[in-house]
Scaffold this motif. Structure first.
Motif, PDB file in Angstrom:
ATOM      1  N   LYS A  29      -1.022  15.838   1.535  1.00 33.65           N
ATOM      2  CA  LYS A  29      -2.404  15.633   1.982  1.00 33.65           C
ATOM      3  C   LYS A  29      -3.149  16.917   2.315  1.00 33.65           C
ATOM      4  CE  LYS A  29      -4.549  11.687   3.704  1.00 33.65           C
ATOM      5  NZ  LYS A  29      -4.701  10.431   4.420  1.00 33.65           N
ATOM      6  N   LYS A  55       0.857  -1.201   0.000  1.00 32.29           N
ATOM      7  CA  LYS A  55       0.000   0.000   0.000  1.00 32.29           C
ATOM      8  C   LYS A  55       0.883   1.237   0.000  1.00 32.29           C
ATOM      9  CE  LYS A  55      -3.432   3.050   1.107  1.00 32.29           C
ATOM     10  NZ  LYS A  55      -4.160   3.423   2.273  1.00 32.29           N
ATOM     11  N   SER A 106     -11.718   2.566   0.789  1.00 32.04           N
ATOM     12  CA  SER A 106     -10.327   2.972   1.023  1.00 32.04           C
ATOM     13  C   SER A 106      -9.370   1.968   0.367  1.00 32.04           C
ATOM     14  CB  SER A 106     -10.040   3.040   2.524  1.00 32.04           C
ATOM     15  OG  SER A 106     -10.062   1.742   3.077  1.00 32.04           O
ATOM     16  N   GLY A 107      -8.163   2.434   0.142  1.00 33.25           N
ATOM     17  CA  GLY A 107      -7.123   1.526  -0.332  1.00 33.25           C
ATOM     18  C   GLY A 107      -6.885   0.407   0.674  1.00 33.25           C
ATOM     19  N   GLY A 156      -7.989   3.918  -3.464  1.00 29.76           N
ATOM     20  CA  GLY A 156      -9.156   4.443  -2.768  1.00 29.76           C
ATOM     21  C   GLY A 156     -10.028   5.200  -3.755  1.00 29.76           C
ATOM     22  N   GLY A 182      -1.631   7.597   0.860  1.00 27.81           N
ATOM     23  CA  GLY A 182      -1.906   8.902   0.266  1.00 27.81           C
ATOM     24  C   GLY A 182      -1.079  10.012   0.896  1.00 27.81           C
ATOM     25  N   GLY A 232      -8.478  12.866  -3.039  1.00 30.23           N
ATOM     26  CA  GLY A 232      -9.769  12.291  -2.658  1.00 30.23           C
ATOM     27  C   GLY A 232     -10.352  12.851  -1.387  1.00 30.23           C
ATOM     28  N   HIS A 233      -9.541  12.884  -0.328  1.00 29.19           N
ATOM     29  CA  HIS A 233     -10.085  13.197   0.997  1.00 29.19           C
ATOM     30  C   HIS A 233     -10.684  14.597   1.125  1.00 29.19           C
ATOM     31  CE1 HIS A 233      -9.104   9.626   3.330  1.00 29.19           C
ATOM     32  NE2 HIS A 233      -7.983   9.537   2.635  1.00 29.19           N
ATOM     33  N   GLY A 291      -3.476   5.048  -1.764  1.00 30.78           N
ATOM     34  CA  GLY A 291      -4.494   5.898  -1.166  1.00 30.78           C
ATOM     35  C   GLY A 291      -4.850   7.040  -2.109  1.00 30.78           C
ATOM     36  N   ALA A 292      -5.784   7.868  -1.664  1.00 32.16           N
ATOM     37  CA  ALA A 292      -6.246   8.986  -2.486  1.00 32.16           C
ATOM     38  C   ALA A 292      -5.574  10.292  -2.081  1.00 32.16           C
ATOM     39  CB  ALA A 292      -7.756   9.125  -2.363  1.00 32.16           C
ATOM     40  N   GLY A 293      -5.153  10.377  -0.822  1.00 32.99           N
ATOM     41  CA  GLY A 293      -4.528  11.606  -0.337  1.00 32.99           C
ATOM     42  C   GLY A 293      -5.386  12.822  -0.676  1.00 32.99           C
ATOM     43  N   VAL A 317     -11.555  10.794   5.448  1.00 33.90           N
ATOM     44  CA  VAL A 317     -12.914  10.257   5.490  1.00 33.90           C
ATOM     45  C   VAL A 317     -12.894   8.741   5.691  1.00 33.90           C
ATOM     46  CG1 VAL A 317     -14.008  12.070   4.133  1.00 33.90           C
ATOM     47  CG2 VAL A 317     -12.972  10.127   2.948  1.00 33.90           C
ATOM     48  N   THR A 318     -11.721   8.169   5.812  1.00 36.43           N
ATOM     49  CA  THR A 318     -11.655   6.712   5.907  1.00 36.43           C
ATOM     50  C   THR A 318     -11.116   6.221   7.246  1.00 36.43           C
ATOM     51  OG1 THR A 318      -9.585   6.823   4.654  1.00 36.43           O
ATOM     52  CG2 THR A 318     -11.560   6.200   3.444  1.00 36.43           C
TER      53      THR A 318
HETATM   54  C1  IPE Z   1      -9.476   7.249   0.370  1.00 39.01           C
HETATM   55  O1  IPE Z   1      -8.595   6.170   0.280  1.00 39.01           O
HETATM   56  C2  IPE Z   1     -10.433   7.289  -0.820  1.00 39.01           C
HETATM   57  C3  IPE Z   1     -11.131   8.574  -1.034  1.00 39.01           C
HETATM   58  C4  IPE Z   1     -11.149   9.573  -0.199  1.00 39.01           C
HETATM   59  C5  IPE Z   1     -11.850   8.731  -2.312  1.00 39.01           C
HETATM   60  P1  IPE Z   1      -7.483   5.903   1.415  1.00 39.01           P
HETATM   61  O2  IPE Z   1      -8.115   6.023   2.772  1.00 39.01           O
HETATM   62  O3  IPE Z   1      -6.843   4.595   1.121  1.00 39.01           O
HETATM   63  O4  IPE Z   1      -6.456   7.092   1.182  1.00 39.01           O
HETATM   64  P2  IPE Z   1      -5.228   7.589   2.080  1.00 39.01           P
HETATM   65  O5  IPE Z   1      -4.131   6.590   1.997  1.00 39.01           O
HETATM   66  O6  IPE Z   1      -5.747   7.755   3.498  1.00 39.01           O
HETATM   67  O7  IPE Z   1      -4.878   8.906   1.460  1.00 39.01           O
END
Ligand code: IPE
Length: 263
Positions: A19, A10, A153-154, A139, A13, A54-55, A49-51, A214-215
């Motif tokens: 971030k 993994k 999430s990833g 993610g 993010g 995404g978040h 991850g999305a970092g 958010v995860t």
């Molecule tokens: C989050 O994925 C996905 C979205 C917010 C769309 P992760 O939870 O795996 O991402 P990181 O590693 O915390 O950034």
């Protein structure tokens, strides 16, 4: 494809993006990590991850709470676009370092209800790996039976991949050396915990840190790692920001890290 030669990685993010700033890719860190993991000679599966791709928008528009109002639809589209853009950049870094990486979005392998996987279909993963390619998932915002959409999430994909592939190594690249007795980022006099088992994780403080995530919290991540530890030989979290750590771990060398023990 399953077997003890698989390594499952993994890329957090917090390592491959900044971030705190919307859509900032940390290209050098990602390319270095791609190079470090390319020393592995067996099959590879990767999640990232999305970092900040995404978040930030997901939190602002409460996408992790599912459908609330029509205005979220545009935001779903934007986040999906952004995490795919990040995925392409990760693929480029991997391909340039000699890893034949292909994209497998979570919804191509799993169905979701209330933010949980209700059906995991490994067909695409298996076909990809049978060809000698490395699947790269990430993610994402995904369709969800009850919530209409949710966030995968990833880490959740890491669990499903570990359960299916039974890898030899599972490595989480984070922006800290591992799990500490306190918060080193807050200047606590904290020491690195080399190994954690179920009991130790259950006993850890459950007060989730306030963040742009958010995860979930580190506690949720450790619960996930605990579940993964039952499906692999070794499950560790290490600092992906320190050059050489991932490569050493791929080679089986001892480095500062935290191992999550099964049972
Ligand atoms: C989050 O994925 C996905 C979205 C917010 C769309 P992760 O939870 O795996 O991402 P990181 O590693 O915390 O950034």
């Amino acid at each position: 494809m399953s077997g003890r030669d698989v390594a499952l990685i993994k890329l957090g993010g917090s390592v491959i993006t900044d971030k705190a700033t919307l859509r900032v890719f940390r290209k050098d860190a990602c390319r270095r990590l791609a190079h470090e993991l390319s020393v592995w000679r067996g099959p590879l599966a990767i999640a990232h991850g999305a970092g900040s791709f995404g978040h930030i928008l997901a939190k602002e528009h409460r996408l992790h709470e599912g459908f609330k109002e029509e205005t979220q639809l545009k935001q779903i589209a934007l986040v999906q676009r952004d995490v795919r853009e990040l995925n392409v950049r990760v693929l480029e870094a991997l391909i340039d370092s000699g890893v034949s990486a292909v994209s497998v979005p979570p919804a191509a392998a799993a169905s979701f209800d209330r933010g949980k996987v209700v059906d995991f279909d490994p067909t695409l993963i298996d076909k990809t790996m049978a060809l000698g390619l490395a699947p790269v998932t990430f993610g994402d915002v995904v369709p969800d039976v009850s919530m209409r959409f949710s966030i995968c999430s990833g880490d959740l994909m890491m669990y499903e991949l570990a359960r299916h592939l039974k890898p030899r190594k599972v490595i989480f690249c984070a922006d800290v050396d591992g799990v500490f007795t306190g918060d080193p980022k807050k200047g606590d006099d904290a020491s690195l915990i080399p190994a954690l088992d179920r009991e130790a994780i259950a006993g850890m403080k459950r007060d989730a840190p306030v963040s742009a995530d958010v995860t979930g919290s580190i506690h949720g991540k450790l619960e996930m790692m605990l579940a993964i530890a039952g499906h692999c030989e070794k499950c560790i979290i290490l600092n992906g920001n320190v050059p050489g750590r991932l490569e050493s771990a791929m080679r089986g060398e001892d480095i500062p890290s935290t191992t999550v023990l099964p049972g």
